[in-house]
Design a protein around this motif. Structure first.
Motif, PDB file in Angstrom:
ATOM      1  N   GLN A  11       0.825  -1.162  -0.016  1.00  0.00           N
ATOM      2  CA  GLN A  11       0.005   0.182   0.120  1.00  0.00           C
ATOM      3  C   GLN A  11       0.809   1.275   0.073  1.00  0.00           C
ATOM      4  N   SER A  12       2.230   1.007   0.192  1.00  0.00           N
ATOM      5  CA  SER A  12       2.844   2.453   0.496  1.00  0.00           C
ATOM      6  C   SER A  12       3.879   2.639  -0.850  1.00  0.00           C
ATOM      7  N   HIS A  13       4.107   1.739  -1.551  1.00  0.00           N
ATOM      8  CA  HIS A  13       4.972   1.805  -2.844  1.00  0.00           C
ATOM      9  C   HIS A  13       5.003   0.556  -3.669  1.00  0.00           C
ATOM     10  N   ALA A  14       5.454   0.697  -4.859  1.00  0.00           N
ATOM     11  CA  ALA A  14       5.703  -0.304  -5.898  1.00  0.00           C
ATOM     12  C   ALA A  14       7.007  -0.412  -6.387  1.00  0.00           C
ATOM     13  N   PHE A  15       7.716  -1.495  -6.605  1.00  0.00           N
ATOM     14  CA  PHE A  15       8.804  -1.491  -7.309  1.00  0.00           C
ATOM     15  C   PHE A  15       8.683  -2.114  -8.724  1.00  0.00           C
ATOM     16  N   LEU A  16       9.086  -1.592  -9.840  1.00  0.00           N
ATOM     17  CA  LEU A  16       9.087  -2.283 -11.182  1.00  0.00           C
ATOM     18  C   LEU A  16      10.531  -2.512 -11.597  1.00  0.00           C
ATOM     19  N   ILE A  17      10.562  -3.773 -11.835  1.00  0.00           N
ATOM     20  CA  ILE A  17      11.810  -4.781 -12.017  1.00  0.00           C
ATOM     21  C   ILE A  17      11.691  -5.322 -13.568  1.00  0.00           C
ATOM     22  N   SER A  18      12.595  -4.863 -14.192  1.00  0.00           N
ATOM     23  CA  SER A  18      12.697  -5.407 -15.809  1.00  0.00           C
ATOM     24  C   SER A  18      13.649  -6.616 -15.655  1.00  0.00           C
ATOM     25  N   CYS A  19      13.229  -7.630 -16.455  1.00  0.00           N
ATOM     26  CA  CYS A  19      13.948  -8.628 -16.931  1.00  0.00           C
ATOM     27  C   CYS A  19      14.140  -8.805 -18.300  1.00  0.00           C
ATOM     28  N   GLU A  20      15.212  -8.614 -18.764  1.00  0.00           N
ATOM     29  CA  GLU A  20      15.717  -8.894 -19.982  1.00  0.00           C
ATOM     30  C   GLU A  20      17.122  -9.567 -20.202  1.00  0.00           C
ATOM     31  N   ASN A  21      17.252 -10.596 -21.068  1.00  0.00           N
ATOM     32  CA  ASN A  21      18.236 -11.532 -21.356  1.00  0.00           C
ATOM     33  C   ASN A  21      18.826 -11.925 -19.915  1.00  0.00           C
ATOM     34  N   HIS A  22      17.812 -12.369 -19.298  1.00  0.00           N
ATOM     35  CA  HIS A  22      18.215 -13.161 -17.892  1.00  0.00           C
ATOM     36  C   HIS A  22      18.783 -12.072 -16.970  1.00  0.00           C
ATOM     37  N   GLN A  23      18.509 -10.745 -17.074  1.00  0.00           N
ATOM     38  CA  GLN A  23      19.279  -9.932 -16.151  1.00  0.00           C
ATOM     39  C   GLN A  23      18.105  -9.163 -15.838  1.00  0.00           C
ATOM     40  N   ALA A  24      17.991  -8.841 -14.582  1.00  0.00           N
ATOM     41  CA  ALA A  24      17.079  -8.156 -13.678  1.00  0.00           C
ATOM     42  C   ALA A  24      17.285  -6.686 -13.462  1.00  0.00           C
ATOM     43  N   SER A  25      16.686  -5.647 -13.520  1.00  0.00           N
ATOM     44  CA  SER A  25      17.117  -4.428 -13.298  1.00  0.00           C
ATOM     45  C   SER A  25      15.969  -3.626 -12.810  1.00  0.00           C
ATOM     46  N   LEU A  26      16.365  -2.997 -11.665  1.00  0.00           N
ATOM     47  CA  LEU A  26      15.334  -1.952 -11.171  1.00  0.00           C
ATOM     48  C   LEU A  26      14.822  -0.751 -12.083  1.00  0.00           C
ATOM     49  N   LEU A  27      13.753  -0.580 -12.534  1.00  0.00           N
ATOM     50  CA  LEU A  27      13.419   0.417 -13.204  1.00  0.00           C
ATOM     51  C   LEU A  27      12.955   1.549 -12.656  1.00  0.00           C
ATOM     52  N   GLU A  28      12.004   1.392 -11.374  1.00  0.00           N
ATOM     53  CA  GLU A  28      11.508   2.582 -10.818  1.00  0.00           C
ATOM     54  C   GLU A  28      10.673   1.962  -9.660  1.00  0.00           C
ATOM     55  N   GLU A  29      10.855   3.099  -8.709  1.00  0.00           N
ATOM     56  CA  GLU A  29      10.163   2.833  -7.138  1.00  0.00           C
ATOM     57  C   GLU A  29       8.833   4.117  -7.402  1.00  0.00           C
ATOM     58  N   VAL A  30       7.608   3.488  -7.450  1.00  0.00           N
ATOM     59  CA  VAL A  30       6.371   4.257  -7.386  1.00  0.00           C
ATOM     60  C   VAL A  30       5.758   4.232  -6.126  1.00  0.00           C
ATOM     61  N   GLU A  31       5.743   5.694  -5.541  1.00  0.00           N
ATOM     62  CA  GLU A  31       5.141   6.095  -4.399  1.00  0.00           C
ATOM     63  C   GLU A  31       3.639   5.937  -4.627  1.00  0.00           C
ATOM     64  N   SER A  32       3.154   5.491  -3.638  1.00  0.00           N
ATOM     65  CA  SER A  32       1.265   5.245  -3.667  1.00  0.00           C
ATOM     66  C   SER A  32       0.867   6.567  -3.238  1.00  0.00           C
ATOM     67  N   PRO A  33      -0.379   6.915  -3.558  1.00  0.00           N
ATOM     68  CA  PRO A  33      -0.995   7.901  -3.107  1.00  0.00           C
ATOM     69  C   PRO A  33      -2.134   7.520  -1.902  1.00  0.00           C
ATOM     70  N   VAL A  34      -1.926   6.069  -1.459  1.00  0.00           N
ATOM     71  CA  VAL A  34      -2.741   5.691  -0.490  1.00  0.00           C
ATOM     72  C   VAL A  34      -2.153   6.159   0.892  1.00  0.00           C
ATOM     73  N   GLU A  35      -2.985   7.101   1.505  1.00  0.00           N
ATOM     74  CA  GLU A  35      -2.437   7.165   2.741  1.00  0.00           C
ATOM     75  C   GLU A  35      -3.259   6.578   4.008  1.00  0.00           C
ATOM     76  N   SER A  36      -2.268   6.169   5.112  1.00  0.00           N
ATOM     77  CA  SER A  36      -2.839   5.326   6.235  1.00  0.00           C
ATOM     78  C   SER A  36      -3.827   6.632   6.970  1.00  0.00           C
ATOM     79  N   MET A  37      -4.319   5.963   8.018  1.00  0.00           N
ATOM     80  CA  MET A  37      -5.416   6.998   8.800  1.00  0.00           C
ATOM     81  C   MET A  37      -4.962   8.416   8.550  1.00  0.00           C
ATOM     82  N   VAL A  38      -5.834   9.450   8.331  1.00  0.00           N
ATOM     83  CA  VAL A  38      -5.407  10.593   8.172  1.00  0.00           C
ATOM     84  C   VAL A  38      -6.257  11.517   9.259  1.00  0.00           C
TER      85      VAL A  38
END
Length: 141
Positions: free
Chosen positions: A15-42
């Motif tokens: 709920q707080s963030h997501a990681f996007l990992i690309s996998c090409e030619n049997h190699q994984a690399s971190l593309l991006e970290e996406v922050e979530s707009p979902v807030e806990s109790m406000v």
């Protein structure tokens, strides 16, 4: 004849963030970290657990429905943001703790743009970035 390799993406999400990992030619690399707009109790200034500020006084409030609606709208925005990032991939691994990945799977399954995409879901706890890269690489190997 050379065969085209599928574009593969690992998505670890909570709920707080997501990681996007690309996998090409049997190699994984971190593309991006996406922050979530979902807030806990406000809590807004003046609010407590059972009261809400109305003018200069406090009134009893059962704002569970309002809070749930706000939360659902934030989750919708989060899913929409992630859907935009997943466009163009042929195979996707959805992972993470909890039920959010299952809700996201339901969302993209109803989207025609993802009708030909192979989507796998796996429960996975929080990992370091190296563990996450290895996890995605092993899944697609």
């Amino acid at each position: 004849m050379e065969t085209k390799e599928n574009k593969k993406l690992g998505l670890w999400m909570d709920q707080s963030h997501a990681f996007l990992i690309s996998c090409e030619n049997h190699q994984a690399s971190l593309l991006e970290e996406v922050e979530s707009p979902v807030e806990s109790m406000v809590r807004y200034p003046g609010e407590t657990d059972s009261k809400i500020r109305v003018g200069s006084t406090h009134a009893a409030s059962n704002n569970e429905i309002k809070t749930n609606h706000i939360h659902q709208e934030q989750v919708k925005r989060y899913f929409s943001l992630l859907e935009d990032k997943l466009a163009g991939y042929d195979e996707i691994l959805l992972s993470g703790p909890g039920v959010l990945k299952t809700q996201f799977l339901k969302q993209i399954s109803s989207n025609k743009a993802f009708s030909k995409v192979k989507v796998h879901t796996v429960d996975a706890d929080k990992m370091t970035s190296n563990q996450l890269l290895a996890f995605v690489k092993n899944h697609f190997s």
